[in-house]
Motif scaffolding. Structure first.
Motif, short mmCIF file in Angstrom:
data_model
loop_
_atom_site.label_atom_id
_atom_site.label_comp_id
_atom_site.label_asym_id
_atom_site.label_seq_id
_atom_site.Cartn_x
_atom_site.Cartn_y
_atom_site.Cartn_z
N UNK A 98 0.83 -1.20 0.00
CA UNK A 98 0.00 0.00 0.00
C UNK A 98 0.87 1.25 0.00
N UNK A 99 2.16 1.06 0.22
CA UNK A 99 3.10 2.18 0.12
C UNK A 99 2.93 3.23 1.21
N UNK A 100 2.57 2.79 2.42
CA UNK A 100 2.40 3.72 3.53
C UNK A 100 3.76 4.01 4.18
N UNK A 101 4.35 5.12 3.78
CA UNK A 101 5.70 5.47 4.20
C UNK A 101 5.81 5.70 5.72
N UNK A 102 4.70 6.03 6.37
CA UNK A 102 4.74 6.27 7.83
C UNK A 102 5.15 5.02 8.61
N UNK A 103 4.92 3.85 8.01
CA UNK A 103 5.26 2.60 8.68
C UNK A 103 6.78 2.41 8.85
N UNK A 104 7.56 3.22 8.16
CA UNK A 104 9.03 3.05 8.16
C UNK A 104 9.65 3.16 9.55
N UNK A 105 9.01 3.91 10.45
CA UNK A 105 9.62 4.08 11.78
C UNK A 105 9.01 3.16 12.85
N UNK A 106 8.22 2.20 12.43
CA UNK A 106 7.55 1.30 13.38
C UNK A 106 8.56 0.60 14.31
N UNK A 107 9.71 0.21 13.75
CA UNK A 107 10.68 -0.56 14.55
C UNK A 107 12.04 0.15 14.69
N UNK A 108 12.00 1.47 14.63
CA UNK A 108 13.26 2.24 14.62
C UNK A 108 14.20 1.91 15.78
N UNK A 109 13.65 1.74 16.97
CA UNK A 109 14.52 1.49 18.14
C UNK A 109 15.24 0.15 17.99
N UNK A 110 14.50 -0.88 17.60
CA UNK A 110 15.09 -2.22 17.43
C UNK A 110 16.13 -2.22 16.32
N UNK A 111 15.80 -1.56 15.20
CA UNK A 111 16.71 -1.54 14.06
C UNK A 111 17.97 -0.76 14.42
N UNK A 112 17.78 0.36 15.08
CA UNK A 112 18.93 1.18 15.51
C UNK A 112 19.86 0.36 16.40
N UNK A 113 19.28 -0.25 17.41
CA UNK A 113 20.06 -1.02 18.36
C UNK A 113 20.84 -2.15 17.68
N UNK A 114 20.16 -2.80 16.73
CA UNK A 114 20.78 -3.93 16.04
C UNK A 114 21.91 -3.50 15.10
N UNK A 115 21.70 -2.41 14.38
CA UNK A 115 22.65 -2.06 13.31
C UNK A 115 23.76 -1.11 13.72
N UNK A 116 23.56 -0.38 14.81
CA UNK A 116 24.57 0.61 15.18
C UNK A 116 25.90 -0.06 15.52
N UNK A 117 25.86 -1.29 16.01
CA UNK A 117 27.11 -1.98 16.35
C UNK A 117 27.91 -2.31 15.08
N UNK A 118 27.20 -2.61 13.99
CA UNK A 118 27.89 -2.86 12.72
C UNK A 118 28.56 -1.57 12.23
N UNK A 119 27.83 -0.47 12.37
CA UNK A 119 28.37 0.82 11.93
C UNK A 119 29.64 1.13 12.72
#
Ligand code: ZN
Ligand code: ZN
Length: 232
Positions: A98-119
């Motif tokens: 449906x292309x609802x761009x607002x959904x992009x931040x639904x899991x921001x905290x989890x994604x941040x926590x997971x990927x920041x260590x790779x960065x």
């Protein structure tokens, strides 16, 4: 702040440590009751495929067993956040189809926590691209969009080829080469050499897409490749 699934109001309860920290704090836009319907996976040594981390009773999952036959020197190191259950399938329907761009931040905290260590470890984050046609219809690349919301820097090193014509009467190897949906521009190739790369996709199904990405990146001799998706 509202839950992206059910629109209920979410209260932001900042802890004292979060308040005292000067770095930004990331939130999942998902209420506690919707979050209960999502299965966050805690990986253990046993019970998971060592390559794609699928839950399996076998030593290596069925998908990866097939890839081992298909690819000489098969290598895969994939992690993901959640099981691809009904709730997550609904999520991707709204977000992608449906292309609802607002959904992009639904899991921001989890994604941040997971990927920041790779960065922090110096990995270059490389999103899986979408075709130009898809981009026109949806208006955004769903992978880049959730990375942006989680403030994870990325580089668009992989590009999507135009659809290739069908191919018969080709050897398996030729076919694999022909079907390769990605390319890397001349300018970007040297960025890959001797670098640690994390390929990021939204959903991991059989691994087909991710393995094409590994295959293309491997042409330019990275130090290592790992991959990540929101669900498996
Ligand atoms: Zn909710
Ligand atoms: Zn596997």
């Amino acid at each position: 702040m509202r839950c992206r699934f059910c629109q209920s109001e979410i209260l932001r309860n900042l802890t004292l440590t979060q308040l005292l920290k000067f770095s930004p704090v990331y939130f999942n836009h998902c209420c506690a009751s919707c979050y209960l319907e999502i299965v966050k996976v805690e990986f253990t040594q046993r019970g998971f495929c060592p390559y794609c981390r699928k839950k399996t009773k076998e030593d290596i999952c069925q998908d990866c067993q097939l890839w081992q036959k298909e690819y000489q020197g098969f290598k895969l190191d994939h992690h993901y956040l959640y099981e691809h259950n009904e709730k997550m399938s609904d999520y991707f329907k709204t977000y992608k189809f449906l292309g609802d761009i607002r959904m992009a931040d639904t899991f921001s905290a989890d994604i941040q926590q997971e990927l920041v260590s790779y960065v922090k470890q110096g990995f270059i984050i490389v999103p899986i691209p979408v075709s130009r046609k898809r981009l026109e219809i949806r208006g955004f690349n769903q992978v880049e969009q959730f990375l942006k919301e989680a403030n994870i820097p990325y580089q668009k090193i992989l590009k999507k080829r135009r659809d290739t014509a069908s191919q018969s009467e080709k050897t398996r190897e030729e076919r694999l080469k022909m079907e390769q949906p990605f390319y890397i521009s001349k300018r970007d190739r040297r960025k890959v050499t001797n670098q640690s790369i994390l390929v990021v996709d939204d959903v991991y199904t059989t691994g087909r897409t991710i393995l094409y990405a590994y295959d293309q990146l491997n042409n330019y001799h990275p130090l290592e490749i790992k991959s990540f998706s929101i669900t498996r």
